[in-house]
Design an enzyme around this catalytic site. Sequence first.
Site, PDB file in Angstrom:
ATOM      1  N   GLU A  36       0.822  -1.206   0.000  1.00 41.55           N
ATOM      2  CA  GLU A  36       0.000   0.000   0.000  1.00 41.55           C
ATOM      3  C   GLU A  36       0.862   1.265   0.000  1.00 41.55           C
ATOM      4  O   GLU A  36       0.530   2.248  -0.672  1.00 41.55           O
ATOM      5  CB  GLU A  36      -0.928   0.004   1.219  1.00 41.55           C
ATOM      6  CG  GLU A  36      -2.089  -0.958   1.113  1.00 41.55           C
ATOM      7  CD  GLU A  36      -3.018  -0.628  -0.039  1.00 41.55           C
ATOM      8  OE1 GLU A  36      -3.292   0.577  -0.254  1.00 41.55           O
ATOM      9  OE2 GLU A  36      -3.476  -1.552  -0.716  1.00 41.55           O
ATOM     10  N   CYS A 191     -12.901   1.887 -15.087  1.00 43.33           N
ATOM     11  CA  CYS A 191     -13.308   3.284 -14.915  1.00 43.33           C
ATOM     12  C   CYS A 191     -12.070   4.180 -14.903  1.00 43.33           C
ATOM     13  O   CYS A 191     -11.779   4.881 -13.935  1.00 43.33           O
ATOM     14  CB  CYS A 191     -14.106   3.447 -13.624  1.00 43.33           C
ATOM     15  SG  CYS A 191     -14.995   5.024 -13.506  1.00 43.33           S
ATOM     16  N   CYS A 198     -17.025   1.683 -20.286  1.00 45.55           N
ATOM     17  CA  CYS A 198     -18.327   1.633 -19.626  1.00 45.55           C
ATOM     18  C   CYS A 198     -19.125   0.380 -20.008  1.00 45.55           C
ATOM     19  O   CYS A 198     -19.910  -0.136 -19.206  1.00 45.55           O
ATOM     20  CB  CYS A 198     -19.131   2.890 -19.950  1.00 45.55           C
ATOM     21  SG  CYS A 198     -18.357   4.417 -19.347  1.00 45.55           S
ATOM     22  N   CYS A 201     -18.378  -2.335 -17.554  1.00 42.69           N
ATOM     23  CA  CYS A 201     -18.471  -1.990 -16.136  1.00 42.69           C
ATOM     24  C   CYS A 201     -19.651  -2.705 -15.474  1.00 42.69           C
ATOM     25  O   CYS A 201     -20.783  -2.636 -15.973  1.00 42.69           O
ATOM     26  CB  CYS A 201     -18.627  -0.479 -15.969  1.00 42.69           C
ATOM     27  SG  CYS A 201     -18.802   0.044 -14.248  1.00 42.69           S
ATOM     28  N   CYS A 207     -25.111   4.223 -13.143  1.00 45.35           N
ATOM     29  CA  CYS A 207     -24.043   5.223 -13.057  1.00 45.35           C
ATOM     30  C   CYS A 207     -24.568   6.574 -13.520  1.00 45.35           C
ATOM     31  O   CYS A 207     -25.022   6.725 -14.665  1.00 45.35           O
ATOM     32  CB  CYS A 207     -22.849   4.796 -13.909  1.00 45.35           C
ATOM     33  SG  CYS A 207     -21.537   6.033 -13.992  1.00 45.35           S
TER      34      CYS A 207
END
Length: 355
Positions: A36, A191, A198, A201, A207
């Site tokens: 991370e 995205c 799209c 997705c 959305c």
Amino acid sequence: MSIPFADRLLRWFDQHGRKDLPWQHPREPYRVWLSEIMLQQTQVATVIPYFHRFLERFPTVRSLAEAPVDDVLQRWAGLGYYARARNLHRCAQTVMQQHGGQWPRDIDAMVALPGIGRSTAAAILSQAFGDRHAILDGNVKRVLARHAGIAGYPGLPAVQQKLWRVSESHLPQARLADYTQAIMDLGAAICTSRKPLCGSCPVSEDCVARRENRIAELPGPKPRKVRPQRASWLLLIENERGDLLLERRPPSGIWGSLWCPPVVELADDWRSALQERYGLQVGQPETLAAVHHAFTHYDLELRPLRVRLAKGARIADASVAWTTMRDPDALPGLPAPVRKLVEAAYFSTPDLLSL
């Protein structure tokens, strides 16, 4: 009733998500934390080889905590944003000293560790322990801003508060580690900031950005500022053996605590600076080609000057060191643009190896 956001995302993840990243096997706190921190402002493909090399040298939080900071910075060199490496070292020491080498499960205690913010703490706890915490990294901000139709720059506090509420509202009751990876993967692969896919997705049917044709405007852009331009001399100072003078950078600021040839602001007299710092007087320099480097908040032009010390000149200062120019592998952890410049100047042609 429509299928919940998290359920659709997890179904997509089961088919298309990333499940073979090195920090997922095993998915334990030290490895997740390390990934991370490395992934902050750095792409996965870039991080993976650094992650492997870092683990070879520092396989446990104890080994990292007990290592000299120079070793940590050397293994980090090239990843940039060196405050991350210094915080990484401090965080490992704090975990050992204050938590007995065990990672805290309380999110406030996790956020209190050096270099860990709210989203990073949540990502560690959700992926390493399966705890129920929402994240809000750059990819997730973009996904949620578009899906919920939240206008404005996500870095603004009011906009960020809205995004946190949305992120928390979508959390599932189970599979938190997979969900956290899934929403990051969705932002990275589907995205995307430009040309989002799209049609692929899993949450596109509700959305707002897609329905209202606002994909290009969401999330809102960062208010533009004119990037400052800076320029400095980079002094490649050689002794009679051809060794290069390096000095340790201050702990704060660019390249904090790394070794580097002396840097002097272009507006300053570099000869006077050398005299003031080390009592050095040098002859006519050789001017090398300038290099440019973009930092987060400004652009820097480095103008290298190659100069030789008079025979017998000495420096007595613990903050400086001489390094051989005969072996590129012997160089310490230099900032990436400086290393490239030094290697080009000293190791790119055979005649320079005889210095």
